[in-house]
Motif scaffolding. Structure first.
Motif, PDB file in Angstrom:
ATOM      1  N   THR A 114       0.865  -1.179   0.000  1.00 16.98           N
ATOM      2  CA  THR A 114       0.000   0.000   0.000  1.00 16.98           C
ATOM      3  C   THR A 114       0.904   1.232   0.000  1.00 16.98           C
ATOM      4  O   THR A 114       2.114   1.130   0.231  1.00 16.98           O
ATOM      5  CB  THR A 114      -0.886   0.053   1.253  1.00 16.98           C
ATOM      6  OG1 THR A 114      -0.053   0.328   2.399  1.00 16.98           O
ATOM      7  CG2 THR A 114      -1.618  -1.261   1.463  1.00 16.98           C
ATOM      8  N   ASN A 129      -3.434   8.156  -1.894  1.00 18.33           N
ATOM      9  CA  ASN A 129      -3.260   6.806  -1.364  1.00 18.33           C
ATOM     10  C   ASN A 129      -3.697   5.755  -2.369  1.00 18.33           C
ATOM     11  O   ASN A 129      -4.534   5.993  -3.240  1.00 18.33           O
ATOM     12  CB  ASN A 129      -4.014   6.616  -0.039  1.00 18.33           C
ATOM     13  CG  ASN A 129      -5.500   6.379  -0.203  1.00 18.33           C
ATOM     14  OD1 ASN A 129      -6.251   7.321  -0.472  1.00 18.33           O
ATOM     15  ND2 ASN A 129      -5.943   5.139  -0.054  1.00 18.33           N
ATOM     16  N   GLY A 131      -4.560   1.628  -1.470  1.00 23.45           N
ATOM     17  CA  GLY A 131      -4.562   0.651  -0.387  1.00 23.45           C
ATOM     18  C   GLY A 131      -5.221   1.214   0.865  1.00 23.45           C
ATOM     19  O   GLY A 131      -5.998   2.166   0.801  1.00 23.45           O
ATOM     20  N   ASP A 132      -4.872   0.637   2.027  1.00 26.41           N
ATOM     21  CA  ASP A 132      -5.573   1.019   3.256  1.00 26.41           C
ATOM     22  C   ASP A 132      -4.705   1.730   4.282  1.00 26.41           C
ATOM     23  O   ASP A 132      -5.144   1.929   5.424  1.00 26.41           O
ATOM     24  CB  ASP A 132      -6.243  -0.202   3.894  1.00 26.41           C
ATOM     25  CG  ASP A 132      -5.256  -1.286   4.293  1.00 26.41           C
ATOM     26  OD1 ASP A 132      -4.037  -1.123   4.023  1.00 26.41           O
ATOM     27  OD2 ASP A 132      -5.679  -2.291   4.888  1.00 26.41           O
ATOM     28  N   SER A 133      -3.470   2.109   3.921  1.00 25.04           N
ATOM     29  CA  SER A 133      -2.757   3.041   4.792  1.00 25.04           C
ATOM     30  C   SER A 133      -3.484   4.377   4.716  1.00 25.04           C
ATOM     31  O   SER A 133      -4.139   4.677   3.713  1.00 25.04           O
ATOM     32  CB  SER A 133      -1.296   3.173   4.360  1.00 25.04           C
ATOM     33  OG  SER A 133      -0.603   1.964   4.602  1.00 25.04           O
ATOM     34  N   ASP A 149      -9.961   4.334   1.962  1.00 28.55           N
ATOM     35  CA  ASP A 149      -9.519   2.941   2.070  1.00 28.55           C
ATOM     36  C   ASP A 149      -9.894   2.135   0.839  1.00 28.55           C
ATOM     37  O   ASP A 149     -11.058   2.156   0.407  1.00 28.55           O
ATOM     38  CB  ASP A 149     -10.146   2.275   3.296  1.00 28.55           C
ATOM     39  CG  ASP A 149      -9.644   2.841   4.608  1.00 28.55           C
ATOM     40  OD1 ASP A 149      -8.641   3.572   4.583  1.00 28.55           O
ATOM     41  OD2 ASP A 149     -10.256   2.544   5.649  1.00 28.55           O
ATOM     42  N   LEU A 164      -7.718  -6.163   0.679  1.00 30.65           N
ATOM     43  CA  LEU A 164      -7.486  -4.978  -0.143  1.00 30.65           C
ATOM     44  C   LEU A 164      -8.150  -5.132  -1.496  1.00 30.65           C
ATOM     45  O   LEU A 164      -8.166  -6.230  -2.067  1.00 30.65           O
ATOM     46  CB  LEU A 164      -5.981  -4.763  -0.366  1.00 30.65           C
ATOM     47  CG  LEU A 164      -5.139  -4.376   0.843  1.00 30.65           C
ATOM     48  CD1 LEU A 164      -3.661  -4.383   0.460  1.00 30.65           C
ATOM     49  CD2 LEU A 164      -5.547  -3.008   1.363  1.00 30.65           C
ATOM     50  N   ALA A 167      -3.786  -2.233  -4.709  1.00 34.21           N
ATOM     51  CA  ALA A 167      -2.458  -2.050  -4.131  1.00 34.21           C
ATOM     52  C   ALA A 167      -1.473  -1.816  -5.258  1.00 34.21           C
ATOM     53  O   ALA A 167      -1.801  -1.973  -6.446  1.00 34.21           O
ATOM     54  CB  ALA A 167      -2.054  -3.280  -3.308  1.00 34.21           C
TER      55      ALA A 167
END
Length: 246
Positions: A114, A129, A131-133, A149, A164, A167
């Motif tokens: 991510t 962003n 991904g989920d960072s 997210d 996810l 990514a």
């Protein structure tokens, strides 16, 4: 003269055997290593400055390789990231670089990461962003998630998921990414928190916001890390707190 401070920390947590997170702040990178205490860097405001966290995908090979590759690429491209299109192109290059590296080494097939961060410009901040960072804006009236997210809808009663939907890398065949991008005005006193899910999975958002209201700089970063550890430290914990000063 306005300036930026970036206070960062990266830690393995209590469960993982090694750190697959990486971080970039301007030309400075921290890849797959551990900082025992928060590190603070000071930058002049003006030239585009990228601050980002990359979290290697767990359960797949080479997470630390993918995350390090991405932050080093962003460090090199950072001064040229003057707008959303430049960031979009940079993330495409990062995605292609992860796939290319995986193709050259069969042991790295399906590696991925991510990435979430902010490019601080003279009068604005560009948040991105894949991904989920996450990236949060921390103001006096509370904490607001700015990133989006890339994960499927949560089951009822669930607060987190490791799944996810997007990514950098992470598949056997190349797949393009559509990064989330947003630009906002920048003012003295603004604070942005960039972090991996090693912080946000164990520590509820309300607690993160509360700690940021109470603390600033290195103390804030330390207290956030401590909260994740006290919640079990189930994953690598990496965070950077960006503050605009004068």
């Amino acid at each position: 003269m306005p300036y930026l401070t970036v206070t960062a920390l990266s830690h393995t947590g209590l469960i993982r055997e090694h750190n697959e997170d990486s971080l970039v702040a301007g030309p400075w990178t921290l890849c797959g290593t551990v900082t025992e205490n928060p590190q603070t860097l000071v930058f002049p405001l003006g030239t585009p400055l990228v601050v980002a966290v990359a979290d290697g995908i767990g359960g797949q090979p080479g997470g630390e390789v993918a995350s390090a590759l991405v932050v080093r690429e962003l460090a090199a491209l950072g001064p040229s990231l003057e707008g959303e299109e430049a960031v979009r192109e940079a993330l495409d290059l990062c995605n292609r670089a992860v796939y290319a590296a995986a193709e050259q080494d069969p042991e790295l097939t399906t590696m991925g990461t991510t990435v979430a961060g902010a490019v601080v410009l003279e009068k604005s901040v560009l948040v991105f962003n894949v991904g989920d960072s996450r990236v949060f804006a921390a103001a006096g009236d509370g904490l607001r998630q700015v990133s989006v997210d890339d994960s499927p809808p949560l089951w009822p009663g669930r607060r987190t998921t490791s799944l996810l939907t997007q990514a950098l890398g992470g598949a056997r065949q190349f797949s393009a990414v559509v990064p989330h991008l947003t630009t906002a005005p920048l003012s003295v006193g603004d604070r942005y928190l960039v972090c991996s899910d090693g912080l946000t999975d164990p520590v509820p958002e309300e607690e993160v916001g509360g700690l940021l209201r109470l603390h600033s700089g290195g103390r804030a970063v330390f207290e956030l890390w401590k909260a994740a550890i006290e919640a079990g430290g189930p994953d690598n914990i990496t965070l950077a707190l960006i503050t605009v000063g004068e």
